[in-house]
Design a protein around this motif. Structure first.
Motif, PDB file in Angstrom:
ATOM      1  N   TYR A  33       6.496   4.014   9.583  1.00 35.08           N
ATOM      2  CA  TYR A  33       5.632   5.148   9.908  1.00 35.08           C
ATOM      3  C   TYR A  33       4.708   5.509   8.750  1.00 35.08           C
ATOM      4  N   VAL A  36       0.594   5.774   8.609  1.00 35.80           N
ATOM      5  CA  VAL A  36      -0.128   6.931   9.149  1.00 35.80           C
ATOM      6  C   VAL A  36      -0.643   7.828   8.036  1.00 35.80           C
ATOM      7  N   LEU A  51      -0.844  11.538  15.706  1.00 36.01           N
ATOM      8  CA  LEU A  51      -0.053  10.571  14.941  1.00 36.01           C
ATOM      9  C   LEU A  51       0.742  11.238  13.825  1.00 36.01           C
ATOM     10  N   PHE A  57       6.070  10.192  15.361  1.00 31.91           N
ATOM     11  CA  PHE A  57       7.089   9.563  14.512  1.00 31.91           C
ATOM     12  C   PHE A  57       8.227   8.996  15.352  1.00 31.91           C
ATOM     13  N   TRP A  59       8.074   7.986  18.422  1.00 30.26           N
ATOM     14  CA  TRP A  59       7.595   6.789  19.122  1.00 30.26           C
ATOM     15  C   TRP A  59       7.617   5.582  18.187  1.00 30.26           C
ATOM     16  N   CYS A  60       7.145   5.779  16.970  1.00 29.44           N
ATOM     17  CA  CYS A  60       7.129   4.696  15.986  1.00 29.44           C
ATOM     18  C   CYS A  60       8.554   4.225  15.704  1.00 29.44           C
ATOM     19  N   SER A  64      10.097   0.532  16.872  1.00 30.34           N
ATOM     20  CA  SER A  64      10.653  -0.341  15.836  1.00 30.34           C
ATOM     21  C   SER A  64      12.070  -0.774  16.187  1.00 30.34           C
ATOM     22  N   PHE A 212      -1.658  -1.719   9.706  1.00 34.35           N
ATOM     23  CA  PHE A 212      -0.319  -1.605  10.272  1.00 34.35           C
ATOM     24  C   PHE A 212       0.458  -2.907  10.106  1.00 34.35           C
TER      25      PHE A 212
END
Length: 347
Positions: A33, A36, A51, A57, A59-60, A64, A212
């Motif tokens: 994360y 971002v 974001l 966070f 979602w990230c 993962s 990313f």
């Protein structure tokens, strides 16, 4: 030495390391994360504000873990199809002969005794006939498909009590579920490594994708290093637990201690030839990549400390002293006598 207390301690340490292992995986997902916070234009846009929100966070973090989970599951299914026989053949082992020679027959009798005592199905027996070093391993996913392999050096150099101590050590890996745990840890490490591969695909998108991708690759590398260090710690604890269980199964520490002393004293040690054997080092009784002859002395160098962090086995000296607290480091009586030069011409 109270081996029941040592067994309890080893099991509790294993649980602790398993917790650290999964915390490392979760930490890797958190690291992903970080990109971002390195995009200065985001706070000025609606997307940027989203974001930077807790939901983004999560979602990230979730994505993962999905990548790690799916990749780990796929690798686990592949490893289950491989089975223990594959490991035996990859290390150059072949089934015990029929009829077996006297040493192989002795091994079969020992395994039958231990199987009856443990009330499990006897593992299939293999011998790595070209290896003069002393080593052994079990492979598989449970007692139903387990195989046990020992080197020719172990059969030739160990007494019956010593060979029984080695076999009991390997049996504990079956009864304690170490084989399945090892398979699961390998699969998770492969899943973490998949983050780096996924990052390479993201990098092909260009633009922000490259940023990313960089963090995906770095996060995957970071996670793999942490996971491998934790796996090594878990493996070392399971080896100590197996030593303790072997003593309980045989009723004596002398057999296994004698085998480890002969490994330390032998010029061949526990070393096995071939890359495949090194790949399966974590399954072995002792490090098959060539152990340090002075490893019972205090580790002082940074290089040795780093090596120990990723070592899948405790130092031989530590294991010997737990089994035999009176051991003073003198291995001369365990060294294999040198063959007279005159005998070489008769072979």
């Amino acid at each position: 030495m109270d081996f029941h207390a040592h067994q309890t301690k080893a099991e509790s340490k294993t649980l602790e390391f398993v917790l650290y292992f999964f915390l490392a995986i979760a930490g890797t997902a958190c690291v992903l994360y970080v990109p971002v916070w390195f995009l200065p234009e985001l706070p000025n846009h609606a997307l940027g504000r989203y974001l930077l929100s807790p939901s983004a966070f999560m979602w990230c973090f979730t994505i993962s873990l999905i990548i790690i989970g799916v990749s780990s599951l796929r690798k686990s299914m592949q490893l289950e199809k491989v089975g223990g026989k594959f490991v035996a053949y990859a290390c150059g082992a072949s089934p015990v002969g029929n009829p077996a020679d006297s040493q192989e027959q002795m091994l079969a009798e020992i395994v039958a005794e231990l199987s009856s005592a443990c009330k499990i199905r006897p593992p299939e027996l293999y011998v790595i006939r070209h290896e003069p070093g002393i080593n052994a391993f079990v492979a598989g996913h449970g007692d139903g498909d387990a195989v046990m392999a020992v080197t020719r050096g172990a059969l030739d150099d160990l007494t019956r009590d010593e060979l029984k101590g080695v076999a009991a050590h390997e049996f504990s890996h079956i009864t304690n579920g170490d084989m399945r745990l090892c398979t699961q840890l390998i699969a998770i490490i492969c899943g973490v490594s998949a983050l780096s591969m996924f990052g390479r695909y993201v990098g092909m998108l260009g633009g922000l994708g490259k940023i990313f991708a960089l963090f995906l690759v770095c996060g995957g590398w970071f996670g793999s290093v942490c996971a491998q260090a934790m796996q090594a710690s878990i493996s070392r604890q399971r080896e100590l637990l197996a030593d303790a269980c072997a003593v309980r199964a045989t009723g004596s520490a002398a057999g296994l201690a004698g085998a480890l002393k002969k490994i330390a004293a032998s010029s061949a040690g526990s070393t096995l030839s071939g890359d495949s054997a090194s790949y399966f080092n974590h399954l072995m009784l002792s490090d098959c990549r060539g152990g340090r002859r002075d490893e019972w002395w205090v580790i002082t160098s940074i290089k040795q400390t780093i090596f120990t962090m990723f070592a899948s086995h405790p130092p031989l000296g530590e294991r010997i002293r737990i089994l035999d607290p009176a051991f003073d480091g003198d291995l001369s009586q365990f060294a294999k006598p040198k063959q007279p030069q005159g005998d070489a011409g008769h072979q």
